[in-house]
Scaffold this motif. Structure first.
Motif, PDB file in Angstrom:
ATOM      1  N   VAL A   1       0.873  -1.175   0.000  1.00  0.00           N
ATOM      2  CA  VAL A   1       0.000   0.000   0.000  1.00  0.00           C
ATOM      3  C   VAL A   1       0.909   1.223   0.000  1.00  0.00           C
ATOM      4  N   PHE A   2       0.514   2.250  -0.758  1.00  0.00           N
ATOM      5  CA  PHE A   2       1.327   3.465  -0.807  1.00  0.00           C
ATOM      6  C   PHE A   2       0.425   4.662  -1.055  1.00  0.00           C
ATOM      7  N   ARG A   3       0.940   5.842  -0.773  1.00  0.00           N
ATOM      8  CA  ARG A   3       0.201   7.077  -1.039  1.00  0.00           C
ATOM      9  C   ARG A   3       0.752   7.670  -2.330  1.00  0.00           C
ATOM     10  N   ASP A   4      -0.123   7.871  -3.303  1.00  0.00           N
ATOM     11  CA  ASP A   4       0.272   8.472  -4.571  1.00  0.00           C
ATOM     12  C   ASP A   4       0.711   9.903  -4.279  1.00  0.00           C
ATOM     13  N   PRO A   5       1.957  10.253  -4.608  1.00  0.00           N
ATOM     14  CA  PRO A   5       2.453  11.589  -4.255  1.00  0.00           C
ATOM     15  C   PRO A   5       1.744  12.723  -4.990  1.00  0.00           C
ATOM     16  N   SER A   6       1.224  12.467  -6.169  1.00  0.00           N
ATOM     17  CA  SER A   6       0.590  13.567  -6.911  1.00  0.00           C
ATOM     18  C   SER A   6      -0.880  13.759  -6.550  1.00  0.00           C
ATOM     19  N   SER A   7      -1.582  12.676  -6.181  1.00  0.00           N
ATOM     20  CA  SER A   7      -3.004  12.817  -5.869  1.00  0.00           C
ATOM     21  C   SER A   7      -3.285  12.718  -4.374  1.00  0.00           C
ATOM     22  N   GLY A   8      -2.339  12.137  -3.619  1.00  0.00           N
ATOM     23  CA  GLY A   8      -2.541  11.962  -2.186  1.00  0.00           C
ATOM     24  C   GLY A   8      -3.419  10.768  -1.840  1.00  0.00           C
ATOM     25  N   ARG A   9      -3.886  10.030  -2.865  1.00  0.00           N
ATOM     26  CA  ARG A   9      -4.753   8.878  -2.609  1.00  0.00           C
ATOM     27  C   ARG A   9      -3.933   7.689  -2.124  1.00  0.00           C
ATOM     28  N   VAL A  10      -4.542   6.884  -1.235  1.00  0.00           N
ATOM     29  CA  VAL A  10      -3.905   5.655  -0.775  1.00  0.00           C
ATOM     30  C   VAL A  10      -4.212   4.577  -1.803  1.00  0.00           C
ATOM     31  N   MET A  11      -3.159   3.946  -2.325  1.00  0.00           N
ATOM     32  CA  MET A  11      -3.293   2.970  -3.396  1.00  0.00           C
ATOM     33  C   MET A  11      -2.825   1.600  -2.913  1.00  0.00           C
ATOM     34  N   ARG A  12      -3.374   0.545  -3.503  1.00  0.00           N
ATOM     35  CA  ARG A  12      -2.980  -0.834  -3.213  1.00  0.00           C
ATOM     36  C   ARG A  12      -2.468  -1.454  -4.502  1.00  0.00           C
ATOM     37  N   VAL A  13      -1.538  -2.400  -4.363  1.00  0.00           N
ATOM     38  CA  VAL A  13      -1.018  -3.142  -5.504  1.00  0.00           C
ATOM     39  C   VAL A  13      -1.803  -4.443  -5.608  1.00  0.00           C
ATOM     40  N   TRP A  14      -2.279  -4.747  -6.816  1.00  0.00           N
ATOM     41  CA  TRP A  14      -3.038  -5.958  -7.111  1.00  0.00           C
ATOM     42  C   TRP A  14      -2.267  -6.756  -8.153  1.00  0.00           C
ATOM     43  N   VAL A  15      -2.344  -8.083  -8.084  1.00  0.00           N
ATOM     44  CA  VAL A  15      -1.658  -8.948  -9.049  1.00  0.00           C
ATOM     45  C   VAL A  15      -2.688  -9.813  -9.747  1.00  0.00           C
ATOM     46  N   ASP A  16      -2.590  -9.900 -11.070  1.00  0.00           N
ATOM     47  CA  ASP A  16      -3.428 -10.796 -11.859  1.00  0.00           C
ATOM     48  C   ASP A  16      -2.736 -12.155 -11.871  1.00  0.00           C
ATOM     49  N   PRO A  17      -3.328 -13.181 -11.233  1.00  0.00           N
ATOM     50  CA  PRO A  17      -2.652 -14.470 -11.151  1.00  0.00           C
ATOM     51  C   PRO A  17      -2.542 -15.194 -12.489  1.00  0.00           C
ATOM     52  N   THR A  18      -3.303 -14.774 -13.486  1.00  0.00           N
ATOM     53  CA  THR A  18      -3.223 -15.457 -14.774  1.00  0.00           C
ATOM     54  C   THR A  18      -1.977 -15.087 -15.558  1.00  0.00           C
ATOM     55  N   ASP A  19      -1.462 -13.857 -15.326  1.00  0.00           N
ATOM     56  CA  ASP A  19      -0.275 -13.456 -16.086  1.00  0.00           C
ATOM     57  C   ASP A  19       0.794 -12.769 -15.239  1.00  0.00           C
ATOM     58  N   GLY A  20       0.531 -12.591 -13.948  1.00  0.00           N
ATOM     59  CA  GLY A  20       1.519 -11.977 -13.067  1.00  0.00           C
ATOM     60  C   GLY A  20       1.614 -10.467 -13.175  1.00  0.00           C
ATOM     61  N   SER A  21       0.748  -9.851 -13.978  1.00  0.00           N
ATOM     62  CA  SER A  21       0.831  -8.397 -14.130  1.00  0.00           C
ATOM     63  C   SER A  21       0.377  -7.697 -12.851  1.00  0.00           C
ATOM     64  N   ARG A  22       0.973  -6.537 -12.614  1.00  0.00           N
ATOM     65  CA  ARG A  22       0.674  -5.759 -11.409  1.00  0.00           C
ATOM     66  C   ARG A  22      -0.160  -4.554 -11.791  1.00  0.00           C
ATOM     67  N   HIS A  23      -1.123  -4.227 -10.918  1.00  0.00           N
ATOM     68  CA  HIS A  23      -2.032  -3.117 -11.162  1.00  0.00           C
ATOM     69  C   HIS A  23      -2.179  -2.327  -9.876  1.00  0.00           C
ATOM     70  N   TYR A  24      -2.573  -1.059  -9.997  1.00  0.00           N
ATOM     71  CA  TYR A  24      -2.709  -0.185  -8.853  1.00  0.00           C
ATOM     72  C   TYR A  24      -4.119   0.369  -8.817  1.00  0.00           C
ATOM     73  N   GLY A  25      -4.708   0.359  -7.634  1.00  0.00           N
ATOM     74  CA  GLY A  25      -6.056   0.899  -7.466  1.00  0.00           C
ATOM     75  C   GLY A  25      -6.216   1.420  -6.069  1.00  0.00           C
ATOM     76  N   GLN A  26      -7.266   2.211  -5.855  1.00  0.00           N
ATOM     77  CA  GLN A  26      -7.484   2.766  -4.537  1.00  0.00           C
ATOM     78  C   GLN A  26      -7.630   1.656  -3.522  1.00  0.00           C
ATOM     79  N   ALA A  27      -7.017   1.860  -2.370  1.00  0.00           N
ATOM     80  CA  ALA A  27      -6.984   0.824  -1.336  1.00  0.00           C
ATOM     81  C   ALA A  27      -8.325   0.658  -0.648  1.00  0.00           C
ATOM     82  N   ASP A  28      -9.158   1.682  -0.666  1.00  0.00           N
ATOM     83  CA  ASP A  28     -10.401   1.631   0.090  1.00  0.00           C
ATOM     84  C   ASP A  28     -11.576   1.090  -0.696  1.00  0.00           C
ATOM     85  N   GLY A  29     -11.382   0.630  -1.890  1.00  0.00           N
ATOM     86  CA  GLY A  29     -12.506   0.087  -2.648  1.00  0.00           C
ATOM     87  C   GLY A  29     -12.129  -0.236  -4.060  1.00  0.00           C
ATOM     88  N   HIS A  30     -13.094  -0.801  -4.741  1.00  0.00           N
ATOM     89  CA  HIS A  30     -12.886  -1.205  -6.140  1.00  0.00           C
ATOM     90  C   HIS A  30     -13.370  -0.093  -7.000  1.00  0.00           C
TER      91      HIS A  30
END
Length: 122
Positions: free
Chosen positions: A93-122
């Motif tokens: 989990v990290f805070r985006d320095p430009s927006s100040g939003r708390v972000m979470r790292v998500w991994v797609d298990p089918t291909d291992g790709s990493r994605h970022y989205g808000q930590a508090d919801g989808h």
């Protein structure tokens, strides 16, 4: 097990996982007998976690875009427009320095790709 992991996989998730297994067969990592065992696990799984376990021991596949890049919702670099139900939340989990939003790292298990989205919801 997280609530999302305990939920039943959707038909789309099962198809995506079976597609990943087919790619592993095509790439020579699985023989047909092992493919049949693993794909039966995907379609017989009662939970998302059990369905994803069919990929255990296999390396992540290279991410390839499923459709051409069209106009997308404007997001920050690497930020997902929406969190897919089969993605697995990591402890990162990290805070985006430009927006100040708390972000979470998500991994797609089918291909291992990493994605970022808000930590508090989808």
């Amino acid at each position: 097990m997280a609530d999302a992991d305990a939920a039943a996989p959707t038909d789309e998730e099962r198809e995506r996982l079976a597609g990943a297994l087919r790619r592993h067969v095509a790439d020579g990592r699985l023989d047909l007998a092992e493919f049949e065992v693993r794909v039966a696990r995907v379609y017989g799984a009662a939970t998302r976690a059990a369905a994803r376990a069919a990929l255990d021991g296999l390396p992540p596949l290279d991410a390839s875009p499923s459709r051409p890049a069209a106009r997308r919702k404007r997001t920050r670099h690497g930020e997902a427009v929406r969190i897919e139900p089969h993605w697995v939340a990591t402890g990162e989990v990290f805070r985006d320095p430009s927006s100040g939003r708390v972000m979470r790292v998500w991994v797609d298990p089918t291909d291992g790709s990493r994605h970022y989205g808000q930590a508090d919801g989808h």
